[in-house]
Design an enzyme around this catalytic site. Structure first.
Site, mmCIF file in Angstrom:
data_model
loop_
_atom_site.group_PDB
_atom_site.id
_atom_site.type_symbol
_atom_site.label_atom_id
_atom_site.label_comp_id
_atom_site.label_asym_id
_atom_site.label_seq_id
_atom_site.Cartn_x
_atom_site.Cartn_y
_atom_site.Cartn_z
ATOM 1 C CB THR A 1 -0.935 -0.005 1.212
ATOM 2 O OG1 THR A 1 -1.733 -1.202 1.197
ATOM 3 C CG2 THR A 1 -1.843 1.203 1.207
ATOM 4 C CD GLN B 1 -4.996 -3.465 0.122
ATOM 5 O OE1 GLN B 1 -5.151 -4.145 -0.895
ATOM 6 N NE2 GLN B 1 -4.875 -4.000 1.327
ATOM 7 C CD GLN C 1 -9.324 -1.667 -0.728
ATOM 8 O OE1 GLN C 1 -9.955 -2.374 -1.514
ATOM 9 N NE2 GLN C 1 -8.727 -2.171 0.339
ATOM 10 C CG ASP C 2 -6.314 1.722 0.824
ATOM 11 O OD1 ASP C 2 -7.389 1.850 1.438
ATOM 12 O OD2 ASP C 2 -5.494 0.823 1.070
ATOM 13 C CG ASP D 1 -10.899 1.215 4.353
ATOM 14 O OD1 ASP D 1 -12.002 1.430 4.872
ATOM 15 O OD2 ASP D 1 -10.326 0.107 4.389
ATOM 16 N NE ARG E 1 -12.931 -0.807 6.367
ATOM 17 C CZ ARG E 1 -12.661 -2.013 5.864
ATOM 18 N NH1 ARG E 1 -13.223 -3.093 6.386
ATOM 19 N NH2 ARG E 1 -11.836 -2.146 4.847
ATOM 20 C CD1 TRP F 1 -6.146 -0.783 9.307
ATOM 21 C CD2 TRP F 1 -5.303 1.150 8.563
ATOM 22 N NE1 TRP F 1 -4.992 -1.070 8.614
ATOM 23 C CE2 TRP F 1 -4.458 0.089 8.153
ATOM 24 C CE3 TRP F 1 -4.986 2.459 8.218
ATOM 25 C CZ2 TRP F 1 -3.305 0.314 7.397
ATOM 26 C CZ3 TRP F 1 -3.840 2.684 7.464
ATOM 27 C CH2 TRP F 1 -3.011 1.626 7.053
#
Length: 546
Positions: free
Chosen positions: A310, A340, A362-363, A384, A452, A454
């Site tokens: 990531t 990611q 995502q990310d 996220d 949420r 992590w």
């Protein structure tokens, strides 16, 4: 020497110094045993401090236990870096993904040494908190690289000493936070008197100092002019050959050679630049300016599915302090199916992003570490997509939630605070959270949450923002069962819109419906960053620091 009047500020400074000395005296008067007992891991503290001070016990009382704890932690960071450096020789990393994770670790432990060294040399408590928090983030991110690839067994190659190193980081941060809390209690008693003395140079609203141009006070006057006016570039990047270089990477490399100049401005002409850029921590005070977020675009598709951690998947990554970006788009086109895939990662202290877009799934936006400010930006993503462990404020931004894969739900944030003493969090202030064009037709069939947890002490606050109806009535989602639900801090304050109704919100111990301005004021930019005052240039009202 000229006779200088003994001013009110002189008195405040002297009182602060006296109180600071008394705090240290009370905290450390009984030596290492009492101080170690106040840390999260007393056994580790006693072991390392005792080992280090065996031959210098006579000087222990005359030196700060705080500085001693930092010194020991820094020494162990050097040892950790040495041990990680030898891992390739011992393991050979036949797995390409494991080698990628190891390369992250090597860079991150090197950065940890840097952060701890400057923490030792600084007298500013807020700097120390920020830099020590970044060190903890580095340590956790090193491990995350192996976990991302489902290679936890590779962590067995890490010496057991690294577990103690993690505890040393936590101990030293705990000591720093104790001092910071005591210092804050002192300074808060003089807030009303000190604020009145600054009214001639700053806007006053609710007793807080606010800059009139919407930028933090650590952005210099010359940099504010750069952000607001026509810019004279030091380096020009243009795909058509009309500049000094054709790629952004070449422009950044050239800027690195001008480090003695101060602020270096790289102007990137309109175009789509397909490349990955990595701005190292040695490249400080760099400014990247484009022709507009829809005109100057840097894009790539590195992602976890193709062997990138990531951390390393970022299209544009920055570690050099004082970074500024204006009128740019940072994009990762890997798509939701590749999980990611970071568009921008910032670990740059005092970084500012103004009128920029961050596009991914995502990310998307990795607010990795240290102090960051995002103003008038557009952020796109699914899972996220605003995540990390920086001290972050997003102000006047548009947050666009995209359509995820069929089996996914959307989560706007995933904040990664692992230690209760870290000064980090994601603050979303006066923003709009809405569906992007691809999600709008099906938004009622896709669950979308504000965030949420992590990590165990995840901290996110959404305040004075417009939440469209796509936000699930519960507001927030679990990470894994009951993990972190009692230790996180999630807050909402004075939001509006169809998704802002809090009647059906989660009933977790860590969730807070903030009703008092005094509580919300803790997350105003001036208080949360403890060193910068901010204001919205669009006239959004700020009461009690908000």
């Amino acid at each position: 020497m000229n006779n200088i009047p003994f001013s009110h500020m002189d008195k405040l400074s002297i009182n602060f110094c006296i109180a600071y000395f008394l705090i240290f005296s009370l905290l450390f008067v009984h030596g290492k045993e009492l101080s170690c007992n106040q840390t999260p891991y007393p056994h580790v503290c006693n072991h390392y401090i005792g080992t280090t001070t065996t031959n210098t016990l006579s000087t222990l009382d005359s030196s700060s236990f705080h500085d001693m704890a930092l010194k020991v932690t820094m020494e162990q960071a050097i040892e950790a870096h040495k041990l990680v450096s030898t891992m390739e020789l011992n393991n050979n990393f036949k797995d390409k993904r494991a080698k990628s994770a190891w390369e992250d670790c090597l860079e991150l432990y090197e950065d940890t040494i840097y952060q701890l060294k400057r923490s030792i040399n600084s007298n500013n408590i807020n700097d120390k908190l920020t830099w020590q928090s970044a060190s903890i983030t580095n340590h956790q991110t090193c491990q995350n690289g192996f976990i991302d690839f489902n290679l936890p067994s590779q962590l067995n190659y890490f010496p057991s000493m690294l577990s103690n190193f993690s505890k040393l980081l936590s101990n030293s941060l705990s000591i720093t936070n104790t001092i910071a809390s005591s210092s804050h209690s002192l300074s808060s008693t003089s807030t009303s008197s000190s604020s009145s003395s600054s009214s001639s140079t700053n806007k006053q609203n609710g007793g807080r100092r606010l800059l009139s141009d919407g930028f933090p006070n650590w952005v210099s006057f010359s940099d504010r002019k750069l952000l607001q006016e026509t810019i004279e570039a030091d380096i020009v990047v243009a795909q058509d050959g009309s500049g000094n270089y054709k790629t952004i990477s070449e422009g950044v490399a050239a800027a690195a050679k001008l480090r003695g100049k101060g602020r270096v401005v790289v102007y990137v002409k309109r175009g789509v630049y397909k490349e990955n850029v990595d701005v190292k921590k040695t490249v400080k005070n760099l400014m990247i300016v484009g022709d507009g977020m829809d005109s100057t675009i840097i894009t790539s598709n590195h992602n976890a599915q193709h062997g990138y951690t990531t951390f390393r998947s970022a299209t544009f990554g920055i570690m050099g302090d004082g970074f500024i970006a204006k009128d740019m788009t940072f994009e990762n086109t890997a798509g939701p199916q590749n999980h990611q895939a970071v568009a921008l990662r910032s670990g740059a202290d005092y970084s500012v992003f103004y009128r920029c877009a961050f596009k991914g799934y995502q990310d998307t936006l990795y607010v990795y570490a240290q102090r960051q400010f995002y103003r008038d930006c557009n952020i796109y993503g699914t899972v996220d997509f605003i995540f990390g462990n920086a001290v972050t404020v997003l102000q006047n931004c548009n947050i666009f939630v995209r359509k995820p894969m069929g089996n996914q739900q959307n989560t706007v944030t995933a904040q990664a605070r692992t230690d209760p003493n870290e000064n980090t969090g994601i603050i979303i202030h006066n923003c709009r959270i809405t569906a992007s064009n691809d999600l709008k037709p099906v938004q009622n069939s896709v669950k979308t949450f504000l965030g949420r947890p992590w990590q165990k002490y995840s901290r996110t606050v959404v305040m004075k923002s417009n939440l469209d109806g796509l936000i699930n009535p519960k507001g927030w989602s679990v990470w894994n069962g009951g993990f972190a639900l009692s230790t996180l801090y999630y807050g909402e304050y004075m939001n509006i819109g169809a998704g802002a109704n809090t009647g059906g919100r989660v009933q977790w111990p860590g969730f807070h419906l903030i009703t008092q301005s005094s509580e919300a004021a803790k997350f105003s930019v001036s208080n949360f960053l403890a060193g910068g005052s901010w204001i919205s240039s669009t006239g959004v009202p700020f009461d009690a620091g908000l």
